[in-house]
Motif scaffolding. Sequence first.
Motif, short mmCIF file in Angstrom:
data_model
loop_
_atom_site.label_atom_id
_atom_site.label_comp_id
_atom_site.label_asym_id
_atom_site.label_seq_id
_atom_site.Cartn_x
_atom_site.Cartn_y
_atom_site.Cartn_z
N ALA A 1 -19.55 -30.64 -5.16
CA ALA A 1 -18.89 -31.53 -6.11
C ALA A 1 -17.54 -31.95 -5.55
O ALA A 1 -17.02 -31.35 -4.61
CB ALA A 1 -18.72 -30.85 -7.45
N ARG A 2 -16.92 -32.95 -6.18
CA ARG A 2 -15.61 -33.43 -5.75
C ARG A 2 -14.48 -32.57 -6.30
O ARG A 2 -13.44 -32.42 -5.66
CB ARG A 2 -15.40 -34.85 -6.20
N THR B 1 -16.72 -34.61 -0.97
CA THR B 1 -17.43 -33.52 -1.62
C THR B 1 -17.08 -32.18 -0.97
O THR B 1 -17.06 -32.06 0.25
CB THR B 1 -18.95 -33.75 -1.55
N MET C 1 -24.83 -36.83 -0.65
CA MET C 1 -23.51 -36.31 -0.93
C MET C 1 -22.52 -37.47 -0.96
O MET C 1 -22.64 -38.43 -0.22
CB MET C 1 -23.11 -35.29 0.12
N ARG C 2 -21.54 -37.32 -1.79
CA ARG C 2 -20.53 -38.36 -1.93
C ARG C 2 -19.33 -38.05 -1.04
O ARG C 2 -19.14 -36.93 -0.59
CB ARG C 2 -20.08 -38.43 -3.39
N CYS C 3 -18.52 -39.04 -0.83
CA CYS C 3 -17.32 -38.89 -0.02
C CYS C 3 -16.34 -37.93 -0.72
O CYS C 3 -16.12 -38.03 -1.92
CB CYS C 3 -16.67 -40.25 0.17
N ASP D 1 -15.86 -31.59 -12.01
CA ASP D 1 -17.12 -32.21 -11.65
C ASP D 1 -18.20 -31.15 -11.42
O ASP D 1 -19.36 -31.36 -11.78
CB ASP D 1 -16.93 -33.06 -10.39
#
Length: 51
Positions: free
Chosen positions: A25-26, A5, A1-3, A30
């Motif tokens: 998702a952000r 999210t 996972m991205r920052c 996205d």
Amino acid sequence: MRCGTKCFIVTMEKDDGKQTYEIPARSAADARKISRRRYGDGLIIHSVHKK
């Protein structure tokens, strides 16, 4: 996972009817992009909501 999210609920229509998926998702854009990449270009996205 991205920052940054979040989880989005995506309601889409595929060949066999309407389905709802949770997509991490952000942003809503996205989430649309990820769902098209994951489930194919032949789907129709009805709504995207933050969970």
